[in-house]
Design an enzyme around this catalytic site. Structure first.
Site, PDB file in Angstrom:
ATOM      1  N   ASP A 182       5.845  -1.777   0.555  1.00 27.71           N
ATOM      2  CA  ASP A 182       7.126  -2.385   0.138  1.00 27.71           C
ATOM      3  C   ASP A 182       7.387  -2.016  -1.333  1.00 27.71           C
ATOM      4  OD1 ASP A 182       6.312  -5.793  -0.918  1.00 27.71           O
ATOM      5  OD2 ASP A 182       5.041  -3.999  -0.900  1.00 27.71           O
ATOM      6  N   ASP A 228       3.014  -0.280  -5.259  1.00 25.24           N
ATOM      7  CA  ASP A 228       2.998   0.489  -4.005  1.00 25.24           C
ATOM      8  C   ASP A 228       3.262   1.958  -4.304  1.00 25.24           C
ATOM      9  OD1 ASP A 228       4.366  -2.283  -3.586  1.00 25.24           O
ATOM     10  OD2 ASP A 228       3.628  -1.783  -1.591  1.00 25.24           O
ATOM     11  N   ASN A 278       8.774  -6.879  -1.614  1.00 25.91           N
ATOM     12  CA  ASN A 278       9.149  -7.003  -3.041  1.00 25.91           C
ATOM     13  C   ASN A 278      10.666  -7.045  -3.197  1.00 25.91           C
ATOM     14  OD1 ASN A 278       6.569  -6.993  -4.285  1.00 25.91           O
ATOM     15  ND2 ASN A 278       6.385  -4.808  -3.845  1.00 25.91           N
ATOM     16  N   THR A 282       0.192  -2.366   2.168  1.00 26.45           N
ATOM     17  CA  THR A 282       0.196  -2.873   0.787  1.00 26.45           C
ATOM     18  C   THR A 282       1.371  -3.831   0.547  1.00 26.45           C
ATOM     19  OG1 THR A 282       1.515  -1.010  -0.016  1.00 26.45           O
ATOM     20  CG2 THR A 282      -0.895  -0.758  -0.065  1.00 26.45           C
ATOM     21  N   ASN A 313       1.885 -11.132  -0.599  1.00 31.53           N
ATOM     22  CA  ASN A 313       1.963 -10.469   0.711  1.00 31.53           C
ATOM     23  C   ASN A 313       1.622 -11.434   1.848  1.00 31.53           C
ATOM     24  OD1 ASN A 313       2.648  -8.033  -0.449  1.00 31.53           O
ATOM     25  ND2 ASN A 313       0.534  -7.294  -0.548  1.00 31.53           N
ATOM     26  N   HIS A 348      -2.344  -3.661  -8.250  1.00 29.84           N
ATOM     27  CA  HIS A 348      -2.786  -4.197  -6.959  1.00 29.84           C
ATOM     28  C   HIS A 348      -2.974  -3.095  -5.893  1.00 29.84           C
ATOM     29  CE1 HIS A 348      -1.695  -8.227  -8.434  1.00 29.84           C
ATOM     30  NE2 HIS A 348      -0.498  -7.771  -8.717  1.00 29.84           N
ATOM     31  N   ASP A 349      -1.872  -2.488  -5.483  1.00 25.76           N
ATOM     32  CA  ASP A 349      -1.884  -1.670  -4.266  1.00 25.76           C
ATOM     33  C   ASP A 349      -2.708  -0.394  -4.345  1.00 25.76           C
ATOM     34  OD1 ASP A 349       1.540  -2.640  -3.630  1.00 25.76           O
ATOM     35  OD2 ASP A 349      -0.338  -3.604  -3.055  1.00 25.76           O
TER      36      ASP A 349
HETATM   37  O1  RIB Z   1       0.573  -9.897  -4.805  1.00 23.10           O
HETATM   38  C1  RIB Z   1       0.649  -8.518  -5.068  1.00 23.10           C
HETATM   39  C2  RIB Z   1       1.293  -7.807  -3.939  1.00 23.10           C
HETATM   40  O2  RIB Z   1       2.626  -8.266  -3.760  1.00 23.10           O
HETATM   41  C3  RIB Z   1       1.440  -6.295  -4.196  1.00 23.10           C
HETATM   42  O3  RIB Z   1       1.371  -5.623  -2.963  1.00 23.10           O
HETATM   43  C4  RIB Z   1       2.806  -6.162  -4.776  1.00 23.10           C
HETATM   44  O4  RIB Z   1       3.412  -4.890  -4.519  1.00 23.10           O
HETATM   45  C5  RIB Z   1       3.540  -7.217  -4.001  1.00 23.10           C
HETATM   46  O5  RIB Z   1       3.928  -6.648  -2.759  1.00 23.10           O
HETATM   47 CA    CA Z   2       3.169  -4.118  -2.313  1.00 22.00          CA
END
Ligand code: RIB
Ligand code: CA
Length: 314
Positions: A11, A16, A41, A127, A170, A243-244
């Site tokens: 997303d 991502d 997102n 992701t 997520n 994160h991703d």
């Molecule tokens: O909490 C972080 C996640 O939420 C990541 O995947 C970020 O891109 C959002 O989608």
């Molecule tokens: Ca994401």
């Protein structure tokens, strides 16, 4: 060496986008069968456009990008423009991608691809919210034997929630989908906030990426320079958690990470704690060990990997 077949479900979202860049830079390791996009997102029409933009920036024109589910299984869609900006990828100039959106729904692509695949042959790398993955599993459970592993970004244990007091984004957006995925019976590896909050895109790390002086690195630096402001203000941290890309880095260099096989269960009902991932780290429940919970990482090693791979676009 046979390359690992993967499908990235995302997303975009700046992080991502960096995960896509890292996967593109590892074409020697991955056979990227397709990119599926989901609402998260930002709404679906933006996440699918953003994914195609990243393909253009990286000059990748042989990977199909599909649009998937535009809302969670049962809940109304919650988005995160406050973090990612109205475009979802603030920090770079938006353009209409040359890469066309692939025909057909993302869930159909996932189902058709897995139904034709050998057992244990395809790794799913979600992701974003797990709506596409869960919809595919619910629609056609016969796809499951082809799933080698699901390596997802999501959940939280010691870190608490980032989008509610007890839920990571997520998982919060589509807890019903998350419940389906964690209990699908195939190997799940989860990289939650406990590990992603250890990989902070600090100024010096972003500067090293910017110094690579190629379009992908420049886009990465631009997006991270925007993406960090929210988390820095919220956590007082120096830089946004990446994160991703942790999912792709885990597949590339698992030795950078530490994990433990445990049960992860998702709260789907409580309005207060919906999306909470109950990680049975000390194995007190006797519930089946359905997840490799990743909880530690060599952050410097992660950024060395990311920077070295992004340098390949030079
Ligand atoms: O909490 C972080 C996640 O939420 C990541 O995947 C970020 O891109 C959002 O989608
Ligand atoms: Ca994401």
């Amino acid at each position: 060496m046979t390359r690992r077949k993967i499908i990235i479900d995302c997303d975009p979202g700046q992080d991502d986008a960096v995960a896509l860049f890292l996967a593109f830079a590892a074409a020697d390791v991955f056979e990227l069968l397709g990119i599926t996009t989901v609402a998260g997102n930002v709404p679906l029409e933006l996440t699918q456009r953003n994914a195609r933009m990243m393909c253009d920036i990286a000059k990748v024109d042989n990977v199909p990008v599909y649009a998937g589910c535009n809302r969670p299984l049962e809940l109304e869609l919650a988005t995160a423009e406050a973090i990612h900006g109205d475009t979802g990828i603030d920090g770079i100039d938006v353009f209409e991608p040359a890469l066309e959106l692939a025909d057909g729904h993302a869930v159909s692509f996932i189902v058709d691809t897995l139904l034709k695949a050998e057992p244990d042959s395809i790794t799913l790398v979600p992701t974003g919210p797990l709506t596409n993955i869960a919809t595919a599993i619910r629609r056609e459970p016969r796809i499951l034997p082809a799933v080698r592993e699901i390596v997802l970004m999501g959940g939280a244990m010691r870190e608490g929630g980032n989008h509610s007091p007890s839920a990571e984004f997520n998982m919060l957006v589509d807890p019903h989908a998350a419940d389906t995925v964690f209990n699908c019976g195939r190997p799940v590896t989860a990289l939650g906030l406990d590990v992603t909050h250890q990989v902070l895109s600090t100024r010096e790390r972003v500067a090293r990426i910017a110094a690579l002086d190629n379009p992908v690195a420049a886009a990465t630096a631009g997006m991270l320079s925007f993406f960090h402001r929210y988390d820095s203000k919220k956590y007082g941290s120096e830089g946004a958690p990446l994160h991703d890309p942790c999912t792709i880095a885990y597949l590339l260099e698992p030795n950078l990470f530490t994990d433990k096989l445990v049960n992860v269960s998702v709260e789907t009902e409580s309005p207060l704690t919906r999306g909470h991932t109950a990680v049975d780290f000390w194995r007190v429940t006797g519930r089946p060990h359905n997840t490799r919970w990743v909880y530690a990482v060599d952050a410097d090693g992660f950024f060395e990997l990311l920077t070295a791979r992004l340098a390949r676009f030079g």
